[in-house]
Structure formats: C-alpha cells, structure tokens
Design an enzyme around this catalytic site. Structure first.
Site: not given
Length: 277
Positions: A176, A234
């Site tokens: 990611r 995050c």
C-alpha cells in the site's frame, strides 16, 4: 508505564484505582481475527472509540473527540483523575495503542496497553466475562487537558514536505505504501506522503505481543531517525499508534500522530502522493 504484562495486571487486580478498558474493534482493515469473541476481562469497561470516543461531526473516520466530549464520556465510565488505566483489545495489540495515545493526549499519563491483549489474559487462566458494559458505574471526576502537540493535521504534514522538520513514519503494509497494492477503502489513492518512510505495524509485533525492546531498538536504528521529531501515520490513525507505542518504548524523540492519516490524505487529489515503480 506504557506497556504492561498479564502478570503485572494480575497483581494489580485488587487495586481500587485500577480501571481496565476493553477497546476491541467491531472490524478491522488488517484482516485480523480475534481468538475470543463475545468475551472481555471480568470487570472491564467497554471503551467504544468507533462510535463514542470519536468526532462524530467530522467526515473523516476515527478522528479524536473534543476535550469536552472526552471528559464527559470518561466520567460516564467512572474514570477518575487518579485512575490507573490499562487498555486492551481482542486482537493482541491493535486498537488499544490508539486509546493509550488518546489518554496521553488528553493529559492522563497513568495509562498502559496490555501486552497480548485478551488472548494473553484468557490463556493465562484469568477470569473473563460476557461482552457487555458494566452497570451502575459511579460518575468519575476525570478532566481532560488536551495537548495539541500530540496531534498533527494535514496542513502541518503538507508544510513539512518542504521543511522536512519532522519525519513521517507510515505503518501501512509495504504494498500500500509503495502504491503496488490498492487501498482497502474505495475511491482512495495508493502510495504515500512524499518523504515518508515505511514501517509496517506488523514488524514490531510477534504473535499479538510487542517485540522485545532489543529488537525494537534494532528496527528503529535501521530507520536512521537521529533526534528528529516523529509523526506517525497509517490508514485511519489506528495502526500508526502501534508503531508510536513501539517507538515510545525505546526512543526519546518527540512523537505525534497524523490523525487524518491516509483516509484523509489519499482521498481525491488535494494532496501530493508518491508511488514507487
């Protein structure tokens, strides 16, 4: 007192100032599965950071609540100024560090995460109960004192790209982060904040527990952080707090959380995004 063991908690169960908070999430984006569902530590009070301890007026999920709301809801849970708080969840260490950082940010320093969470506690043969809120809780006298330095917004992170005053550490998985894998949320770019470095939250954990300090020191030494201030990010401000906690166990660097994280940064094209080929 940022991380405590099951043995430590066992020895403190009779302490009248001890309050245990269950921060187990209803779901998670990391595809983790709870070993025990429908149970909690006996006497634990449910800390709902998804519907209660959150800014319900924000269009960004999981944002910190106001100082006033945090005070009110903590008092409803019977939390006092002198409470010794231990927070855990049913995924080992997952959502509990965010609650730990929430209390730290709101001025309550006597708070720790239970290493290994519910699984470690139950597997030690200690008493559990069905998952429901405790009743007849006496109103507490907790008063929040918000430390604005513990939380960063998108404007700060955007300005920091040029100034490079602080180091942004991203807790998402490498796929990611690099942009090679899609985000689990729809209509979300993949990639990362320019100049950010990657430390997947799973790297600091071992079977639901925090790795030993010696291993954590090696992990953070490899990042070459020197004495820089650190900003943790995050997907939505949850797993960032896992590596924030890990860093706090071994580093003296000043630390903060980018609360909006990727769910804010990666939505649309307002903010610059880097990808790796």
């Amino acid at each position: 007192m940022n991380l405590v063991s099951v043995n430590w908690l066992k020895n403190e169960l009779s302490n009248p100032n001890l309050i245990i908070l269950d921060a187990s999430p209803l779901s998670n984006k990391a595809n983790l599965t709870a070993e025990f569902l429908g149970e909690k530590i006996k006497g634990a009070r449910i800390f709902d950071s998804e519907k209660v301890f959150v800014d319900t007026e924000s269009n960004i999920p999981n944002m910190f609540p106001s100082e006033e709301k945090f005070t009110k809801e903590c008092q409803q849970l019977g939390i006092n100024k002198n409470s010794i708080i231990v927070v855990y969840d049913n995924l080992g260490i997952y959502l509990s560090p965010r609650v730990w950082w929430m209390f730290k940010t709101m001025g309550h320093t006597n708070v720790a995460v239970l290493d290994g969470g519910l699984s470690a506690y139950k597997n030690a043969g200690l008493p559990c109960a069905s998952y429901k809120q405790e009743e007849n809780l006496l109103k507490g006298n907790f008063e929040a004192d918000f430390n604005i330095e513990n939380i960063k917004d998108s404007n700060f992170v955007l300005e920091n790209i040029a100034s490079k005053k602080e180091v942004v550490i991203d807790a998402r998985g490498n796929g990611r982060f690099t942009g090679k894998l899609p985000e689990p949320r729809v209509n979300m770019q993949s990639g990362h904040i320019p100049n950010a470095i990657n430390l997947p939250f799973s790297n600091v954990l071992d079977n639901g527990k925090m790795k030993p300090k010696s291993q954590l020191k090696s992990i953070f030494n490899e990042l070459d952080l020197a004495n820089n201030n650190l900003v943790f990010s995050c997907g939505s401000g949850v797993t960032a707090c896992i590596i924030l906690l890990a860093s706090d166990l071994v580093l003296d660097n000043k630390k903060s959380l980018y609360d909006g994280s990727w769910v804010e940064w990666g939505a649309g094209t307002k903010f610059p995004v880097e990808k790796e080929s």
